[in-house]
Design a protein around this motif. Structure first.
Motif, PDB file in Angstrom:
ATOM      1  N   LEU A 123       0.845  -1.199   0.000  1.00 52.25           N
ATOM      2  CA  LEU A 123       0.000   0.000   0.000  1.00 52.25           C
ATOM      3  C   LEU A 123       0.875   1.241   0.000  1.00 52.25           C
ATOM      4  O   LEU A 123       1.699   1.435   0.897  1.00 52.25           O
TER       5      LEU A 123
ATOM      6  N   ILE B 223     -17.227   3.897  -3.556  1.00 51.98           N
ATOM      7  CA  ILE B 223     -15.993   3.817  -4.341  1.00 51.98           C
ATOM      8  C   ILE B 223     -16.237   4.342  -5.750  1.00 51.98           C
ATOM      9  O   ILE B 223     -17.270   4.051  -6.362  1.00 51.98           O
TER      10      ILE B 223
ATOM     11  N   ILE C  54     -14.518  -3.146   0.944  1.00 53.05           N
ATOM     12  CA  ILE C  54     -14.388  -2.579   2.295  1.00 53.05           C
ATOM     13  C   ILE C  54     -15.651  -2.678   3.135  1.00 53.05           C
ATOM     14  O   ILE C  54     -15.603  -2.433   4.344  1.00 53.05           O
TER      15      ILE C  54
ATOM     16  N   ILE D  91      -5.767  -1.219   5.514  1.00 54.74           N
ATOM     17  CA  ILE D  91      -5.683   0.217   5.799  1.00 54.74           C
ATOM     18  C   ILE D  91      -6.223   0.482   7.196  1.00 54.74           C
ATOM     19  O   ILE D  91      -5.665   1.293   7.955  1.00 54.74           O
TER      20      ILE D  91
ATOM     21  N   SER E 139      -6.959  -3.244   0.935  1.00 59.33           N
ATOM     22  CA  SER E 139      -7.815  -2.214   1.520  1.00 59.33           C
ATOM     23  C   SER E 139      -8.201  -2.520   2.961  1.00 59.33           C
ATOM     24  O   SER E 139      -8.273  -1.613   3.797  1.00 59.33           O
TER      25      SER E 139
ATOM     26  N   ALA F 271      -9.223   2.938  -2.090  1.00 58.61           N
ATOM     27  CA  ALA F 271      -9.754   1.743  -1.432  1.00 58.61           C
ATOM     28  C   ALA F 271     -10.515   0.920  -2.464  1.00 58.61           C
ATOM     29  O   ALA F 271     -10.964   1.436  -3.483  1.00 58.61           O
ATOM     30  N   GLY F 272     -10.656  -0.362  -2.184  1.00 56.32           N
ATOM     31  CA  GLY F 272     -11.360  -1.253  -3.089  1.00 56.32           C
ATOM     32  C   GLY F 272     -12.799  -1.486  -2.675  1.00 56.32           C
ATOM     33  O   GLY F 272     -13.244  -1.075  -1.590  1.00 56.32           O
TER      34      GLY F 272
ATOM     35  N   TYR G 256     -11.162   4.902  -5.636  1.00 54.94           N
ATOM     36  CA  TYR G 256     -10.977   5.885  -4.573  1.00 54.94           C
ATOM     37  C   TYR G 256     -12.252   6.070  -3.769  1.00 54.94           C
ATOM     38  O   TYR G 256     -13.366   5.835  -4.261  1.00 54.94           O
TER      39      TYR G 256
ATOM     40  N   VAL H 119     -12.668   4.039   5.828  1.00 56.92           N
ATOM     41  CA  VAL H 119     -12.700   2.674   5.285  1.00 56.92           C
ATOM     42  C   VAL H 119     -13.691   1.826   6.078  1.00 56.92           C
ATOM     43  O   VAL H 119     -14.502   1.086   5.515  1.00 56.92           O
TER      44      VAL H 119
ATOM     45  N   GLY I  23      -8.505  -2.200  -4.850  1.00 52.05           N
ATOM     46  CA  GLY I  23      -8.152  -0.869  -4.380  1.00 52.05           C
ATOM     47  C   GLY I  23      -6.941  -0.331  -5.099  1.00 52.05           C
ATOM     48  O   GLY I  23      -6.170  -1.074  -5.715  1.00 52.05           O
TER      49      GLY I  23
ATOM     50  N   TRP J 147      -8.183   9.419  -0.948  1.00 48.15           N
ATOM     51  CA  TRP J 147      -7.737   8.125  -0.463  1.00 48.15           C
ATOM     52  C   TRP J 147      -8.291   6.974  -1.292  1.00 48.15           C
ATOM     53  O   TRP J 147      -9.472   6.931  -1.626  1.00 48.15           O
TER      54      TRP J 147
END
Length: 353
Positions: A47, A263, A321, A240, A237, A317-318, A276, A255, A187, A315
């Motif tokens: 990451l 997303i 989450i 995180i 993700s 992320a996938g 994102y 998250v 992500g 930020w």
């Protein structure tokens, strides 16, 4: 013993048995021995900014591959090389763990190299990783024969991440040992193809190590990746939102409070398509539903690259989450995944028995 603390013996060796049960007509595939200590077949993905020695060490001790981008290790001019310091610390701490726990050795660690022409540190970082005999390398944004040869010179294994079958062919042709299939929903820099289609096309011609990325945030998803023909999952993700992650606490909480509908897929921020968090984009005064396109020729991974200050708090992320409900230590997250993986296996084999 509860699912949350269940240890599955030699899960990587059991991958062949899983595939043989699901696909009896196919020849079982085997993985390099360095994967044998894993509790579950999972790589914690590197990451950007977030992965640091604390997180990597925690992941490896918990029984999954921990990884970090080499570019995360940064030093000011004149200071000792941070990448060298990071690798020394990781190796020493994992060695102490292994000596104290001979029956429960740590999983291997991995270093991610960005092989893009804008990465001016690449050759220096490769030289440092060769010196430390890094066991597992993850390469991104370019496959290079010379780099793969360097890894193999110290007995290392190279996994190259790809977003389609064409790039997969190129990576193997240039000497990569295995692949990370980055499918839709992953992500950070993510592909757009269905994981079913991507794994299917790769397995038509490649029987080497293959890990699947894309909304892997539960143990069930790891088993599903194996059922499709991959050797395991590749998850970032969810990590995180861990205590060890080098992420803003607001990021971790976002998250934990978000789901797939939060997303957005865009190439604006790096020149590469990625996923994102919409709330982080909206917080910077932009409309996440109406983002501009980027010029891919401006892609830049150099240390002195410039970008709008506000973008530092946009930020990635996938889509997986939604499985993350709170910020926890990395070991606790791995325990959850192990329990879910074991429960999913029982369900699957009860249904097919």
């Amino acid at each position: 013993m509860s699912d949350a603390t269940l240890v599955i013996p030699n899960p990587m060796q059991q991958c062949d048995a899983v595939r043989k049960a699901l696909y009896p007509s196919e020849t079982p595939m085997t993985l390099p021995a360095l994967f044998d200590p894993l509790r579950i077949p999972l790589i914690g993905s590197p990451l950007f900014i977030i992965s640091n020695p604390d997180l990597v060490i925690a992941q490896c001790k918990a029984g999954i591959v921990g990884s970090f981008p080499a570019l995360n290790a940064r030093e000011a001019e004149g200071e000792p090389i941070e990448l060298d310091r990071w690798l020394t610390r990781i190796k020493e701490e994992l060695d102490r763990h292994n000596q104290a726990n001979p029956d429960n050795p740590a999983a291997p660690y991995a270093v991610n190299q960005i092989v893009h022409r804008s990465n001016s540190r690449l050759e220096r970082d490769v030289e440092i990783c060769v010196k430390h005999e890094v066991p597992l390398w993850i390469t991104s944004l370019g496959a290079q024969t010379w780099l793969n040869d360097a890894v193999h010179s110290v007995g290392g294994v190279v996994l190259h991440d790809i977003i389609n079958n064409r790039f997969a062919h190129k990576a193997i042709e240039k000497g990569a040992d295995g692949l990370i299939a980055v499918a839709a929903g992953a992500g950070g820099h993510a592909g757009a193809q269905s994981p079913f289609a991507l794994v299917q096309e790769i397995r038509e011609w490649f029987d080497g190590p293959l890990f699947l990325s894309g909304a892997i945030a539960r143990g069930d998803s790891i088993l599903a990746a194996q059922a499709m023909g991959a050797d395991g999952g590749y998850a970032g993700s969810a990590f995180i939102a861990t205590a060890e992650a080098n992420a803003d606490e607001r990021y971790k909480q976002m998250v934990a409070e978000s789901g797939a509908s939060d997303i957005v897929y865009s190439d604006l921020f790096t020149g590469v398509w990625g996923n994102y968090l919409k709330p982080s984009i909206a917080a910077q005064g932009m409309d996440p539903e109406n983002l501009e396109r980027s010029d891919p020729s401006n892609m830049d991974f150099s240390a002195d690259r410039q970008k709008p200050k506000s973008w530092k708090e946009i930020w990635g992320a996938g889509q997986g989450i939604g499985a993350v409900k709170s910020v926890v230590p990395a070991a606790e997250l791995v325990d959850r995944l192990v329990g879910e993986y074991a429960a999913a296996r029982r369900r699957l084999f009860d249904q097919t028995a």
